[in-house]
Every structure is written in C-alpha cells, then in structure tokens.
Design a protein around this motif. Structure first.
Motif, PDB file in Angstrom:
ATOM      1  N   GLU A  68       0.987  -1.132   0.073  1.00  0.00           N
ATOM      2  CA  GLU A  68       0.072  -0.058  -0.051  1.00  0.00           C
ATOM      3  C   GLU A  68       0.800   1.239   0.060  1.00  0.00           C
ATOM      4  O   GLU A  68       0.418   2.347  -0.479  1.00  0.00           O
ATOM      5  CB  GLU A  68      -1.062  -0.012   1.241  1.00  0.00           C
ATOM      6  CG  GLU A  68      -2.078  -1.043   1.153  1.00  0.00           C
ATOM      7  CD  GLU A  68      -2.852  -1.288   2.308  1.00  0.00           C
ATOM      8  OE1 GLU A  68      -4.086  -1.796   2.479  1.00  0.00           O
ATOM      9  OE2 GLU A  68      -2.287  -1.005   3.568  1.00  0.00           O
ATOM     10  N   ASN A  69       1.945   1.145   0.933  1.00  0.00           N
ATOM     11  CA  ASN A  69       2.634   2.496   1.001  1.00  0.00           C
ATOM     12  C   ASN A  69       3.558   2.710  -0.501  1.00  0.00           C
ATOM     13  O   ASN A  69       3.887   3.825  -0.648  1.00  0.00           O
ATOM     14  CB  ASN A  69       3.728   2.341   2.082  1.00  0.00           C
ATOM     15  CG  ASN A  69       3.005   2.314   3.415  1.00  0.00           C
ATOM     16  OD1 ASN A  69       1.892   2.905   3.541  1.00  0.00           O
ATOM     17  ND2 ASN A  69       3.561   1.878   4.553  1.00  0.00           N
ATOM     18  N   ALA A  70       3.857   1.603  -1.045  1.00  0.00           N
ATOM     19  CA  ALA A  70       4.663   1.770  -2.214  1.00  0.00           C
ATOM     20  C   ALA A  70       3.783   2.280  -3.285  1.00  0.00           C
ATOM     21  O   ALA A  70       4.316   3.251  -4.117  1.00  0.00           O
ATOM     22  CB  ALA A  70       5.087   0.337  -2.668  1.00  0.00           C
ATOM     23  N   VAL A  71       2.455   1.646  -3.366  1.00  0.00           N
ATOM     24  CA  VAL A  71       1.577   2.290  -4.487  1.00  0.00           C
ATOM     25  C   VAL A  71       1.316   3.753  -4.098  1.00  0.00           C
ATOM     26  O   VAL A  71       1.103   4.652  -5.031  1.00  0.00           O
ATOM     27  CB  VAL A  71       0.428   1.173  -4.558  1.00  0.00           C
ATOM     28  CG1 VAL A  71      -0.412   2.083  -5.625  1.00  0.00           C
ATOM     29  CG2 VAL A  71       1.020   0.102  -5.136  1.00  0.00           C
ATOM     30  N   LYS A  72       1.192   4.302  -3.119  1.00  0.00           N
ATOM     31  CA  LYS A  72       0.917   5.567  -2.617  1.00  0.00           C
ATOM     32  C   LYS A  72       1.683   6.674  -3.086  1.00  0.00           C
ATOM     33  O   LYS A  72       1.208   7.871  -3.553  1.00  0.00           O
ATOM     34  CB  LYS A  72       0.741   5.845  -1.182  1.00  0.00           C
ATOM     35  CG  LYS A  72      -0.338   5.250  -0.423  1.00  0.00           C
ATOM     36  CD  LYS A  72      -0.532   5.468   1.102  1.00  0.00           C
ATOM     37  CE  LYS A  72      -1.697   4.845   1.746  1.00  0.00           C
ATOM     38  NZ  LYS A  72      -1.448   4.939   3.120  1.00  0.00           N
ATOM     39  N   LEU A  73       3.137   5.934  -3.285  1.00  0.00           N
ATOM     40  CA  LEU A  73       4.052   7.036  -3.933  1.00  0.00           C
ATOM     41  C   LEU A  73       3.780   7.449  -5.326  1.00  0.00           C
ATOM     42  O   LEU A  73       4.205   8.382  -5.946  1.00  0.00           O
ATOM     43  CB  LEU A  73       5.495   6.330  -3.858  1.00  0.00           C
ATOM     44  CG  LEU A  73       5.983   6.107  -2.479  1.00  0.00           C
ATOM     45  CD1 LEU A  73       7.241   5.399  -2.440  1.00  0.00           C
ATOM     46  CD2 LEU A  73       6.154   7.437  -1.841  1.00  0.00           C
ATOM     47  N   THR A  74       3.026   6.814  -5.953  1.00  0.00           N
ATOM     48  CA  THR A  74       2.612   7.008  -7.423  1.00  0.00           C
ATOM     49  C   THR A  74       1.489   7.758  -7.696  1.00  0.00           C
ATOM     50  O   THR A  74       0.957   8.386  -8.744  1.00  0.00           O
ATOM     51  CB  THR A  74       2.377   5.425  -8.243  1.00  0.00           C
ATOM     52  OG1 THR A  74       0.984   4.941  -7.615  1.00  0.00           O
ATOM     53  CG2 THR A  74       3.337   4.498  -8.320  1.00  0.00           C
ATOM     54  N   GLY A  75       0.633   8.016  -6.267  1.00  0.00           N
ATOM     55  CA  GLY A  75      -0.544   8.875  -6.545  1.00  0.00           C
ATOM     56  C   GLY A  75      -1.825   8.074  -6.350  1.00  0.00           C
ATOM     57  O   GLY A  75      -2.838   8.600  -6.622  1.00  0.00           O
ATOM     58  N   PHE A  76      -1.790   6.732  -6.517  1.00  0.00           N
ATOM     59  CA  PHE A  76      -2.881   5.704  -6.506  1.00  0.00           C
ATOM     60  C   PHE A  76      -3.095   5.252  -5.235  1.00  0.00           C
ATOM     61  O   PHE A  76      -2.051   5.343  -4.279  1.00  0.00           O
ATOM     62  CB  PHE A  76      -2.761   4.854  -7.714  1.00  0.00           C
ATOM     63  CG  PHE A  76      -2.706   5.640  -9.068  1.00  0.00           C
ATOM     64  CD1 PHE A  76      -4.134   5.982  -9.610  1.00  0.00           C
ATOM     65  CD2 PHE A  76      -1.779   5.976  -9.855  1.00  0.00           C
ATOM     66  CE1 PHE A  76      -4.293   6.669 -10.633  1.00  0.00           C
ATOM     67  CE2 PHE A  76      -1.783   6.583 -10.858  1.00  0.00           C
ATOM     68  CZ  PHE A  76      -2.804   6.924 -11.542  1.00  0.00           C
ATOM     69  N   HIS A  77      -4.048   4.397  -5.021  1.00  0.00           N
ATOM     70  CA  HIS A  77      -4.438   3.468  -3.864  1.00  0.00           C
ATOM     71  C   HIS A  77      -4.625   2.245  -4.253  1.00  0.00           C
ATOM     72  O   HIS A  77      -5.036   1.835  -5.257  1.00  0.00           O
ATOM     73  CB  HIS A  77      -5.611   4.173  -3.005  1.00  0.00           C
ATOM     74  CG  HIS A  77      -5.226   5.601  -2.631  1.00  0.00           C
ATOM     75  ND1 HIS A  77      -4.601   5.932  -1.542  1.00  0.00           N
ATOM     76  CD2 HIS A  77      -5.694   6.753  -3.011  1.00  0.00           C
ATOM     77  CE1 HIS A  77      -4.363   7.276  -1.137  1.00  0.00           C
ATOM     78  NE2 HIS A  77      -4.992   7.760  -2.183  1.00  0.00           N
TER      79      HIS A  77
END
Length: 92
Positions: A68-77
């Motif tokens: 979840e934290n890695a994907v948040k860096l892309t601006g998505f959830h």
C-alpha cells in the motif's frame, strides 16, 4: 487483524488488490513500484475487470502495508481483496 489478513503469504495463491488506476501507463508504474518491494516475486495485472486488479506473488512474508505504501508514492491507492482466491472477481 491476523497473519493472513495483514500479510501476503508466499506461494501460488498470492494476494489480490484493487486499484483506482485504470490507464495502461499507470498500471505499469504500479507494477514497477510493487516489484521493487523486497520479497515480491511477481505482479500480474488483471485488465478484464473494473476496478482494475493485480495479483502479487511473494517469495517471503510481505506486509500488505508495504504494498500500500509503495503504491501511494505513485498517487494511486490499492485495497486488498479477500483472503482466499475464490473471493476474487478474477476472470476464469
């Protein structure tokens, strides 16, 4: 909270996530950042369903919060789906 609901267990079943990303370039970017998480072996994008899903397979125990934290860096959830694969809308 339990081991099964908080982690991705190594093996063939993996863990299914849904995401609010829908464009090909965004899904590829999500795949790239998830593959960079230590222990992740493979990421399969499921484009036939909406919202889009992807399946994460690991070589070791990986916390869902790491994904979840890695994907948040892309601006998505992302949101993890049920514990077992038959709870998925994955195409047959």
């Amino acid at each position: 909270m339990s081991l099964l609901s908080d982690h991705i267990i190594p093996g063939d079943s993996g863990k299914i996530f849904t995401t609010n990303a829908s464009e090909e370039k965004d899904l590829k970017r999500i795949k790239r950042v998830v593959m960079a998480v230590e222990g992740v072996h493979d990421v399969l994008i499921v484009k036939e369903v909406f919202p889009r899903e992807f399946i994460v397979h690991t070589r070791k125990l990986v916390a869902i919060s790491d994904i979840e934290n890695a994907v948040k860096l892309t601006g998505f959830h992302v949101i993890p789906k049920g514990i077992f694969t038959w709870q998925s809308q994955e195409p047959k």
